[in-house]
Design an enzyme around this catalytic site. Sequence first.
Site, PDB file in Angstrom:
ATOM      1  CD  GLU A  17      22.122  -4.810  52.087  1.00  0.00           C
ATOM      2  OE1 GLU A  17      21.569  -4.765  50.982  1.00  0.00           O
ATOM      3  OE2 GLU A  17      22.194  -5.855  52.769  1.00  0.00           O
ATOM      4  CG  ASP A  42      20.551  -0.004  51.430  1.00  0.00           C
ATOM      5  OD1 ASP A  42      20.302  -1.034  52.080  1.00  0.00           O
ATOM      6  OD2 ASP A  42      20.920  -0.017  50.243  1.00  0.00           O
TER       7      ASP A  42
END
Length: 570
Positions: free
Chosen positions: A478, A434
């Site tokens: 993301e 992440d």
Amino acid sequence: MRFAFTFILILMPSIFINVEAHVSLTERNRLIPISVLYEVPTQKQISLYQQLAPEAFLHENENGGSAKLLILKNNTDQQRNWILTSLSPFEAEKSPILIRYPNKTVTKLSGQIIHWPAQVELHEITIRANERVEILFNQTDLPTQLWSQEWLTNKLGQYSQYSSLMWGAILSVLLLHLCNCTLLAGRNLKSVLLQISLAAVLANELGLFKLVMPTSYQEASTHLLLSISLLLMIHILEHQSKTSQFTQNNQLLTVLNSAAILGIITSLVLTQVTIESLASLLPHYLLSCFVILLSISIYGLFKTRGFEYLCHLGCILFITLFCGLIQNSANIADKLLLYLPILGVSLLSFTSLQAKLAELSINTFKPEYNPSLNKAELQHKFQELEMSHRLLQEKNAIDFLTGLKNRQFFDDSYHSELARSAREGTPLSLILIDLDHFKSVNDNYGHQVGDEVLKMVAKRFYYALNRPADAICRYGGEEFVILLPNTHIQGAKHIAEQIGKAVNTKPILTAQGDINITISQGVASLTHHSSIDDLQLLNLADKALYRAKGLGRNRFEVASSKPYIVKEQA
């Protein structure tokens, strides 16, 4: 004595009828067929008519054999109107109809001809209360029905609606047939011409052509159009016999073809010269030709058993019935029956055409077998098809923003690798990634810059992996995920460390300037078997990622798991 009394009782009604009127009219009388109610006038009656109206008297022979007498009596208490109807003959000149009243006066009975719904001659008779009249006719001009005026008006309205409906149906089917014939480049033109000629015969028989055609041509025109219809039907059957390879009746069809041409020539002659014997013989001649053609069609149907042959048989049957109705039409109701055979021919012809169109479309889209294709060519085509399918699958598995594999590809690969891990007993590792504080990048620089950052980070992830079996996928937003088959936890930790360095060591160059990006990673590894839930590996990596974020981000954490034996890698 008893027999004599019975004989007298039998003779008394006859004596009474001779004294009184032959047709007694009351208020209940609406329609009376009068064809059998005429009587032959005596020489004395004819002489009386000749004396009372010498200028209007029919020029007959002395015994009056060609004249007929009709006696009517109004048995009501008021004056009433009745109408005599007859089908208007084709002759231009007709003898007058004379009516004699009780006061010994003789006058001509006026009449009129209507052309819709059929050509009918009307003669209106006004008879006062309880009055008796005598009407003298020429034998060729005999009316067939006697109507009350109100009932005839009502019936003519009904007949007009019926005629409009039937003409609408016939012309609509003909128009559809003509459109389909145009689409087929005129391949079914003979069938369309057949319907047009029969519709013209119908219009002529109903008297619709009398306004535009000389009276002397009407009867000959009917025979001419029927002869043309016979010729067209013969050509349709000849074409059908050629396509069905059934040629046993070609000689009979050739004879009938000559007979149809003879009928056409005879009809053309009758339009110029009146020959009574030939004109009376021609309708029976044409009817016989259609009966023979019907027999040929029935024989052909038994031999071929085709749907198109069945439609043609129905058409010939309807035309034969039409010819019979023409010769036996005695009143307006009989004339209106002529619509039904013509409508039947139109519907059957249109049905036959639709069946032909359906067969043509099936043959057009039917795949053709090509025996020239050998086994090698078929195998080559199959390989090309398989390659195209594989390229399409790979295209659908790409994330269009980053160029990495997408979530759908990861889900399929994840379950496949779990099954292989359970089957071979090899470890399977997974790294969940992440980007740290990526929301602030979108907020500060905009989403376009955020997309540039995602593309550059994805490129660094891709080059950090060395083995072709390792798969890096965009998991969502993301988040990214790396699937490492046959990789133990030490190898997964090494790859996580390499990926962290690849992202942290250099800032990301964007249109808004350099942006420093860090990542947090959760690493997990296990050897799958049937007792472990399929989502166990993902859950372990997700918990490790959550722990890495909680410990300050920009790091990776390894999920805790039970110890396992690491197999030697080749």
